[in-house]
Structures are given as C-alpha cells and as structure tokens.
Design a protein around this motif. Structure first.
Motif, PDB file in Angstrom:
ATOM      1  N   LEU A  92       0.980  -1.197   0.495  1.00 15.80           N
ATOM      2  CA  LEU A  92       0.055   0.138  -0.263  1.00 15.80           C
ATOM      3  C   LEU A  92       1.231   1.318  -0.009  1.00 15.80           C
ATOM      4  O   LEU A  92       1.046   2.474  -0.922  1.00 15.80           O
ATOM      5  CB  LEU A  92      -0.976  -0.153   0.812  1.00 15.80           C
ATOM      6  N   ALA A  93       1.976   0.926   0.954  1.00 11.35           N
ATOM      7  CA  ALA A  93       3.021   2.383   1.071  1.00 11.35           C
ATOM      8  C   ALA A  93       3.096   2.604  -0.501  1.00 11.35           C
ATOM      9  O   ALA A  93       3.228   3.652  -0.655  1.00 11.35           O
ATOM     10  CB  ALA A  93       3.456   2.163   2.013  1.00 11.35           C
ATOM     11  N   ILE A  94       3.506   2.168  -1.056  1.00  7.14           N
ATOM     12  CA  ILE A  94       4.642   2.183  -2.446  1.00  7.14           C
ATOM     13  C   ILE A  94       4.067   2.169  -3.477  1.00  7.14           C
ATOM     14  O   ILE A  94       3.724   3.487  -4.571  1.00  7.14           O
ATOM     15  CB  ILE A  94       4.959   0.386  -2.754  1.00  7.14           C
ATOM     16  N   ALA A  95       2.636   1.726  -3.285  1.00  5.11           N
ATOM     17  CA  ALA A  95       1.984   2.048  -4.588  1.00  5.11           C
ATOM     18  C   ALA A  95       1.441   3.370  -4.412  1.00  5.11           C
ATOM     19  O   ALA A  95       0.269   3.452  -5.402  1.00  5.11           O
ATOM     20  CB  ALA A  95      -0.052   1.168  -4.061  1.00  5.11           C
ATOM     21  N   GLN A  96       1.379   3.875  -3.289  1.00  5.78           N
ATOM     22  CA  GLN A  96       0.941   5.527  -2.740  1.00  5.78           C
ATOM     23  C   GLN A  96       2.163   6.335  -3.139  1.00  5.78           C
ATOM     24  O   GLN A  96       1.332   7.822  -3.191  1.00  5.78           O
ATOM     25  CB  GLN A  96       0.227   5.800  -1.271  1.00  5.78           C
ATOM     26  N   LYS A 138       3.314  14.130 -12.724  1.00  3.78           N
ATOM     27  CA  LYS A 138       2.687  13.713 -11.380  1.00  3.78           C
ATOM     28  C   LYS A 138       3.081  14.256 -10.616  1.00  3.78           C
ATOM     29  O   LYS A 138       4.169  14.148  -9.690  1.00  3.78           O
ATOM     30  CB  LYS A 138       2.285  12.538 -11.894  1.00  3.78           C
ATOM     31  N   THR A 139       1.830  14.309  -9.500  1.00  2.00           N
ATOM     32  CA  THR A 139       2.540  14.296  -8.287  1.00  2.00           C
ATOM     33  C   THR A 139       2.864  13.107  -7.791  1.00  2.00           C
ATOM     34  O   THR A 139       1.646  11.967  -7.828  1.00  2.00           O
ATOM     35  CB  THR A 139       1.123  14.842  -7.273  1.00  2.00           C
ATOM     36  N   ALA A 140       3.425  12.917  -7.008  1.00  2.00           N
ATOM     37  CA  ALA A 140       3.548  11.684  -6.476  1.00  2.00           C
ATOM     38  C   ALA A 140       3.427  11.189  -5.322  1.00  2.00           C
ATOM     39  O   ALA A 140       2.845   9.750  -5.579  1.00  2.00           O
ATOM     40  CB  ALA A 140       5.555  11.405  -5.871  1.00  2.00           C
ATOM     41  N   THR A 141       2.133  11.695  -4.774  1.00  2.00           N
ATOM     42  CA  THR A 141       1.530  10.663  -3.864  1.00  2.00           C
ATOM     43  C   THR A 141       0.411  11.423  -4.758  1.00  2.00           C
ATOM     44  O   THR A 141      -0.544  12.465  -5.248  1.00  2.00           O
ATOM     45  CB  THR A 141       1.662  11.038  -2.797  1.00  2.00           C
ATOM     46  N   GLY A 142      -1.171  10.890  -4.324  1.00  4.40           N
ATOM     47  CA  GLY A 142      -2.472  10.781  -4.137  1.00  4.40           C
ATOM     48  C   GLY A 142      -3.113  11.816  -6.080  1.00  4.40           C
ATOM     49  O   GLY A 142      -2.252  10.964  -7.034  1.00  4.40           O
ATOM     50  N   GLY A 143      -4.273  11.784  -6.477  1.00  5.32           N
ATOM     51  CA  GLY A 143      -4.755  11.773  -7.729  1.00  5.32           C
ATOM     52  C   GLY A 143      -5.074  10.500  -8.577  1.00  5.32           C
ATOM     53  O   GLY A 143      -4.225   9.750  -8.538  1.00  5.32           O
ATOM     54  N   GLY A 146      -6.638  10.809 -14.662  1.00  6.91           N
ATOM     55  CA  GLY A 146      -5.672  11.586 -14.768  1.00  6.91           C
ATOM     56  C   GLY A 146      -6.003  13.496 -14.234  1.00  6.91           C
ATOM     57  O   GLY A 146      -4.940  13.678 -14.157  1.00  6.91           O
ATOM     58  N   LYS A 147      -5.988  12.536 -12.240  1.00  5.53           N
ATOM     59  CA  LYS A 147      -5.998  14.934 -11.653  1.00  5.53           C
ATOM     60  C   LYS A 147      -4.694  14.246 -11.257  1.00  5.53           C
ATOM     61  O   LYS A 147      -4.559  13.338 -11.387  1.00  5.53           O
ATOM     62  CB  LYS A 147      -7.509  14.093 -10.689  1.00  5.53           C
ATOM     63  N   GLY A 148      -4.423  15.553 -11.610  1.00 10.30           N
ATOM     64  CA  GLY A 148      -2.904  15.734 -10.447  1.00 10.30           C
ATOM     65  C   GLY A 148      -1.761  15.750 -11.715  1.00 10.30           C
ATOM     66  O   GLY A 148      -1.141  14.851 -11.422  1.00 10.30           O
ATOM     67  N   GLN A 149      -2.131  15.594 -12.799  1.00 13.81           N
ATOM     68  CA  GLN A 149      -0.866  15.482 -13.469  1.00 13.81           C
ATOM     69  C   GLN A 149      -0.801  15.993 -14.698  1.00 13.81           C
ATOM     70  O   GLN A 149      -2.356  17.389 -14.953  1.00 13.81           O
ATOM     71  CB  GLN A 149      -1.421  14.116 -14.567  1.00 13.81           C
ATOM     72  N   PHE A 150       0.045  16.949 -15.262  1.00 14.74           N
ATOM     73  CA  PHE A 150       0.482  17.713 -16.435  1.00 14.74           C
ATOM     74  C   PHE A 150       0.716  17.219 -17.292  1.00 14.74           C
ATOM     75  O   PHE A 150       1.730  16.458 -17.077  1.00 14.74           O
ATOM     76  CB  PHE A 150       1.185  19.042 -15.934  1.00 14.74           C
ATOM     77  N   VAL A 151       0.759  17.665 -18.538  1.00 14.75           N
ATOM     78  CA  VAL A 151       1.718  17.463 -19.737  1.00 14.75           C
ATOM     79  C   VAL A 151       2.484  18.063 -20.648  1.00 14.75           C
ATOM     80  O   VAL A 151       1.629  19.081 -21.040  1.00 14.75           O
ATOM     81  CB  VAL A 151       0.659  15.955 -20.707  1.00 14.75           C
ATOM     82  N   GLY A 166       3.056  22.404  -8.567  1.00 13.37           N
ATOM     83  CA  GLY A 166       4.332  22.285  -7.268  1.00 13.37           C
ATOM     84  C   GLY A 166       4.403  22.504  -6.633  1.00 13.37           C
ATOM     85  O   GLY A 166       4.418  21.402  -5.184  1.00 13.37           O
ATOM     86  N   PRO A 167       3.053  22.948  -5.784  1.00 12.25           N
ATOM     87  CA  PRO A 167       2.204  22.861  -4.443  1.00 12.25           C
ATOM     88  C   PRO A 167       2.125  21.548  -4.189  1.00 12.25           C
ATOM     89  O   PRO A 167       2.154  21.679  -2.813  1.00 12.25           O
ATOM     90  CB  PRO A 167       0.642  23.649  -4.429  1.00 12.25           C
ATOM     91  N   ALA A 168       1.737  20.174  -4.478  1.00 12.81           N
ATOM     92  CA  ALA A 168       1.940  19.408  -4.094  1.00 12.81           C
ATOM     93  C   ALA A 168       2.872  18.921  -3.758  1.00 12.81           C
ATOM     94  O   ALA A 168       2.404  17.164  -2.631  1.00 12.81           O
ATOM     95  CB  ALA A 168       1.004  18.359  -5.665  1.00 12.81           C
ATOM     96  N   GLY A 169       3.928  18.880  -3.651  1.00 10.00           N
ATOM     97  CA  GLY A 169       4.777  18.324  -3.247  1.00 10.00           C
ATOM     98  C   GLY A 169       6.594  18.286  -3.989  1.00 10.00           C
ATOM     99  O   GLY A 169       5.494  18.073  -4.969  1.00 10.00           O
ATOM    100  N   SER A 170       6.136  17.103  -3.210  1.00 12.08           N
ATOM    101  CA  SER A 170       6.979  15.650  -4.142  1.00 12.08           C
ATOM    102  C   SER A 170       6.523  15.364  -5.823  1.00 12.08           C
ATOM    103  O   SER A 170       5.507  14.864  -5.769  1.00 12.08           O
ATOM    104  CB  SER A 170       7.637  14.617  -3.518  1.00 12.08           C
ATOM    105  N   LEU A 171       7.205  15.573  -6.768  1.00 12.80           N
ATOM    106  CA  LEU A 171       6.550  14.830  -8.302  1.00 12.80           C
ATOM    107  C   LEU A 171       7.091  14.406  -9.105  1.00 12.80           C
ATOM    108  O   LEU A 171       8.982  13.630  -8.785  1.00 12.80           O
ATOM    109  CB  LEU A 171       6.289  16.228  -8.903  1.00 12.80           C
ATOM    110  N   ILE A 172       6.360  13.637 -10.092  1.00  9.36           N
ATOM    111  CA  ILE A 172       7.645  12.619 -11.007  1.00  9.36           C
ATOM    112  C   ILE A 172       7.826  13.141 -12.351  1.00  9.36           C
ATOM    113  O   ILE A 172       6.134  13.429 -12.872  1.00  9.36           O
ATOM    114  CB  ILE A 172       7.352  11.668 -11.049  1.00  9.36           C
ATOM    115  N   ALA A 173       8.479  13.761 -12.621  1.00  7.96           N
ATOM    116  CA  ALA A 173       8.446  13.518 -14.307  1.00  7.96           C
ATOM    117  C   ALA A 173       8.892  12.046 -14.544  1.00  7.96           C
ATOM    118  O   ALA A 173       9.525  11.626 -14.722  1.00  7.96           O
ATOM    119  CB  ALA A 173       9.558  14.466 -14.937  1.00  7.96           C
ATOM    120  N   GLU A 174       7.721  11.564 -15.640  1.00  7.88           N
ATOM    121  CA  GLU A 174       8.188  10.468 -17.123  1.00  7.88           C
ATOM    122  C   GLU A 174       7.874  10.792 -18.118  1.00  7.88           C
ATOM    123  O   GLU A 174       7.344  11.589 -18.853  1.00  7.88           O
ATOM    124  CB  GLU A 174       7.230   9.749 -16.897  1.00  7.88           C
TER     125      GLU A 174
END
Lengths: 373, 373
Positions: A92-96, A138-143, A146-151, A166-174
C-alpha cells in the motif's frame, strides 16, 4: 468459516467483494466517510468521521483488506498492531507513492518509461532537459483518473506546470511513452504463495477515465507471459496476499509498467461473468486464507463503464446477453456509477452490441469506435 | 429502477433472488417467521409472527413475489387488494393442491400418471382396484421432499396408509410410474408474455431429497422440445409472470408431469454459474417488468446439494472450478444448507471431481454413483 473481513473503503469495489463473499458465509464490514456508500447494502459501515470509528471498525472483523488505495497509512498502522491486513502495508505504501513504485519496478527489472524525481522548478527544468519533451508531470502521491497530472509538450509550459502541481510537493516527471495501447494484468496470490493470473485486459480511456476493457486483450498471446512474469515478481517480492493490478503500456520496445494498484480493479470487473472465478471472489478467498479459484476465461468479454448518468435499466437488459451492475451511486459528471458486461460470440456481434449500447448510454465515451475480440 | 420487491419467504431462494437483484439496484424485503433467516443479510425481514407484520411487509415494497410455495393464500388475498403479485395467485393456489394441479395438467393435455382423488378408506380401496398396485398416496396439500407420502405395494397396506395420511384430509392416489429418470424444466415468462426456457436438468434424489442435478440432462435432445412445450402451455394458460418449474418423469411412453413449483427451484441453482442469466436474475427481471436474459448454457454443470452438515470450505474451494453457495443455515439432518456447482470439461473430469467431492462431503448422498455429462 464464518469469518468477517473488514474493508477500508466502502465503494463499488467493496460492494462487489461483499457480494462475492456472501455465498461463502463470509461477512464484510467497511470503513468509509459516508455510511450510505455503495457497500452499505451488504454490511455494517463504520464512519471515518466518527470519534471511535477506527477502533470499532478494527473490533468488527477478523481480518482486514482494502478497496481504496489511498487508505491512510496512519489508520493501517493502528490496525496492524492488532490484526492482519492483506495486502501488506508495504504494498500500500509503495503504491501510494509513484517514486517508490518506480523504484520497485526498477529493482525488479520491470521496464518503465524514463523518469525523474521533481521537487523544485530547477529539478523540473533539469528533467525536461534530461528526458526531453513531451513529459508527463505527476504528483508522487494522490491523484487518480487523470487528476494531478500535467502533460508538458513545450518548454514554455514549465512555469505553468510547476504552478499547478508544485504545491503538491513531491513530483515525478515521466517520459511521454509512445504506446499503441494500454493493457492491465490482474493476479491474485494466496496465503500459501499460490499465484493465479487473469488474461490481459485491453483498456480504453476517455478523458483519463476508463471507458471499456476487452478481455482477453486482442493479439496478446506474446504479451501475456511477459506481463504474468512482471506481476508475479511484484507479488512474490512483496509477499503479497490478495489481488494486485499492474497497468502497462504496449510499446515498440515491449511492455512498460505504468502503475500498480494494490486492489481489485475496474479493468477486472469483466471477471464476474467472464472468468471461472472473479477477481472479487479470489480476493476474498486469498484474504480469508482459502484456496484460489480458476482464473481462466469462459468467453471473451467486454466491460463498459457507466459514467455520470444512468441508462434505462430496461434498455441495457434488452441487449442480448448483457449483464448490468449498478453501484447505487448518485449521478455526477465523470463518476463511475455502474458497468455493463457483454459476452459477444464474435467481433460482428460485438460491433452490433456496442452500437446498440452506444445509442442507449447517456455518456457512451469512447465506445463508438470499432472493436475486435 | 430502484424498485423494491417483497418476497413471501426468507430462505435460501429469497437470499439468492436478492443477490441477483442487488446489481440491478433492486432491493428485496421478506416475510418470514424467523428474522434471522438466510435472506436477512440482504434485506429487511418482516416477521409473520408480528402483530402488524403482513401490513408492514405490504407497505415495504412496490411489487411482490414468493420463494415459498406454501405461502398462505389468505395473506396473498390481503396483498392483492393493494399491490401486484407475480406469479399470479391462481398459480399458487393450483400448485398448493395436487388434485387441482393434475386437473390443470389434464386440461392442457400434459400427460400425467393415472390418478384418483381419495377422501375415505372406501375411495382408497377403489383407487387401489382401479389403478392397480403399486400406488403412491399423497396428501393433496402440504408435504415436500418426500414427506406426506405413502407408497402402497400390497393391498394389506391400505389400512396403514389410510391411518397415516387419512387425517390430512384430501388425498390423491397416483399410479406408481416406472421411470428411467427424473428431470425438471424451468422457464420464465415476462410481463410482456416473452418466455425463455433453460435446458432440462436430470435430478437425482436420496431419501426424497434432491442430491444433485446435471444440466443439460444427458441424452435429452428429444425431450427438451416436449418439456418446453408443456411448460409454455402452463405459463401462457396461467398468464404467469416469473419462474415456473415443472418436474417430469422420463418413461417408456415419454414424459409424465409429476408436479409444478410456482417459483425458482433447487434444480435450477446450476444456472447461477452455468447459464448466461440465472433463474434468480430472470425471476427478478420478470417480477420487475424488465426484459428477460438469455437462458443458454455456458458449460455443462453439475449442482450438488449440501445436506445436514457443512463440509470444510477450504476442501470445497480446492476442487478445480468449484463454486460454493452457503445459505447461512444451522446444521440439521436432512436440511439443505448449501450447494456446490461443478463445471467439468468432460465426463472424465466429472468423475474425478465427484469422487473428490464425495470424499469431503459429510453427507455425500447419492453422489457416489457414476455420472455422465
């Protein structure tokens, strides 16, 4: 038997789990904000809003599971002091967290699109340079859905993307993977380590929401063993118990993992009618420590989501061989409120059924395109 | 939709009806002596013992049906002043009286074994003379699973038979039909008159209780259209809505009707997994005025009753492809407390599965004999 399973969440997934549990004399209880949730018809709902809600919920059952992947870890931590949770907290922790998830995929040599962690405007700029455009931020957590994403398609969107996410904190760029289609594999692992896998589903989305799934995914004979291998690595590594879903992209270079969901999944709803044993029943069996059922397909199946508005029940049931699953949810734009299962005998009948269905669904999404089975 | 169906009775048949109704957003309520009955997990139970139980039950739903063929007609008569009942009162009244039932079969040219009404020791003696021995003497009303019956094999049993059954009032004497096997046909009729029929089930009994059913009944291609014709005559004549069952004997002279049940039937439980649309869902669809689902068989299916004592759940679920349906009933000798569905690929696998099943059932009944599909 006569076990009770406590389920974090009380939506349609919990409802369908409890439906599968009932014939095994297994009861379910639920932990959910709203006590009039879709699962309420099938078991006691303990409110997440109530003062002693969590304690009462923990008291209410013998063993625990979840249908909501954003189940708060702090609640889980209270639970696992006292009772067992399947799947395990670690899954669960990893998937979040998308960054932890990608790290796990890397560790298990499951291919993923190139990615980079982003936690500042500078690191976003760096990621754009390193990965090239387009990228999905994408935000690393939540979303979800398709929410919490930006192309990001051009460098001049960097500021806007950072402002939004940015305000969501930790992000991931894919890296924006070029894929021909999206598929998902669903598997279940029992308490004795037995693993069973359903055939790949081909998933079609509309505005980021699953519109329909076709199972088995057409032309997937070569992909199935690869996907099966990937999900088995995850299940065994995590010492997982229950149903796990892995979403994948089909690319020129083979399958790329997108994300995993530590739960039963919308793309597995077809299995209620289409498989010998459904994802819901097998999840319940695994959580209760029972032997797993066969995951083989009875007939090729198409599962179509009902989004936002209900069709007329009589229109759906007039479709040859159609099964209707309503979730007892109120209508709201973009909300999944039910699904329909079609089990056509061939592509010709599928085309006819889909056209009929598209004509009676208030919101047919991507269903109007032609499909094959 | 969001209709509520009120069901007279609250046993396993009501439980399985409500399970089928739930995904259609159709709720059920029940009218039953014990409020902790098998249906209680799925809807409000109104007690037949409560002072205003019937009135509250009638208030609780939009349309009514039944799962108990001995539903008191006096209760039905109160109901139908206010709300609709499917199947119709007339079907229930006829099914509750073996003499009326035989008269209906005669009227519709559905063959039955020679019979005579018996209401005195004299008329019993006359019946023995007219029909010859052996005969089966049955109470015209009441009795099920072999209760309320006396098999007369010699004339010196006449007094004993009369002593045992005479006090029950109106009786029927039936010629003892020599039959090779018992089969049943189940059909459903919608509110628009549409009729759909499932394939014949071959039924095996042990001490008068159904042990198991095989569907489609082996070697029944010639019998199917005949049985289908008979049940369709009954459905149309009675302007029936819902599921009707007709039990038949296979004799040298063709099919003989034994009795009808104005409800879903134990010999139709196979249809939950084995048919595209189950007897339970189609009954609900008919009662709610919805289009009927397909009754075709997905795979040959064997349904085995669990009688008296529970097997271990893990033993049953370890059988390849087995489905378990428990009714949440306490154990009692001769009581139906669950069933198991097997969907073997061929006779060889069936034989293996049945032997395995016989070894884990506390009460395997007639299951140990070899079967074919």
């Amino acid at each position: 038997m006569d076990k009770t399973i406590g389920i974090f969440g009380g939506g349609q997934l919990g409802r369908m789990m409890a439906q599968a549990a009932l014939p095994l004399n297994i009861q379910c209880t639920f932990f959910e904000a709203h006590t009039d949730c879709p699962s309420a018809a099938l078991g006691q709902v303990y409110s997440t809003q109530a003062e002693h809600g969590l304690a009462e919920f923990i008291q209410s059952a013998d063993v625990f599971s979840l249908e909501f992947e954003n189940t708060p870890l702090k609640d889980v931590d209270v639970l696992i002091q006292k009772k067992d949770l399947h799947p395990p907290r670690q899954a669960l922790a990893i998937a979040q967290n998308r960054l932890s998830e990608k790290a796990l995929f890397d560790e298990l040599a499951i291919p993923v699109a190139p990615y980079q962690a982003v936690d500042s405007l500078e690191s976003l700029t760096l990621a754009v340079n390193d990965l090239g455009l387009p990228i999905v931020l994408k935000t690393a957590t939540g979303g979800y859905d398709g929410k919490g994403q930006f192309v990001l398609r051009s460098a001049d969107q960097i500021d806007q993307a950072w402002q939004e996410l940015g305000p969501a904190g930790s992000l991931i760029a894919e890296s924006f993977v070029t894929f021909s289609r999206e598929v998902s594999i669903i598997a279940v692992r029992g308490q004795n380590g037995d693993v069973k896998t359903w055939p790949l589903a081909e998933n079609h989305h509309h505005n980021g929401i699953l519109s329909h799934s076709i199972v088995p995914a057409p032309n997937s004979a070569d992909l199935q063993p690869v996907a099966q291998d990937y999900i088995t690595r995850l299940l065994n590594h995590l010492n997982y118990v229950g149903v796990l879903t892995l979403e994948l992209f089909v690319t020129d270079k083979g399958l790329y993992a997108n994300e995993m969901a530590p739960r039963v999944h919308n793309s597995g709803h077809w299995s209620i009618e289409g498989a010998v044993c459904s994802q819901f029943e097998n999840h319940v069996r695994a959580v209760a420590g029972l032997p797993l059922g066969l995951t083989e397909v009875i007939r090729p199946t198409v599962m179509v989501n009902i989004i936002g508005q209900h069709p007329k029940t009589e229109d759906v049931l007039a479709l040859e061989g159609a099964h209707l699953h309503l979730y007892n949810k109120t209508e709201r734009a973009g909300r999944k409120i039910g699904h329909i299962t079609l089990m056509p005998t061939d592509t010709t009948q599928l085309t006819v059924l889909c056209r009929q269905l598209a004509s009676i669904l208030p919101n047919p999404l991507a269903l109007t395109q032609d499909m094959t089975i």
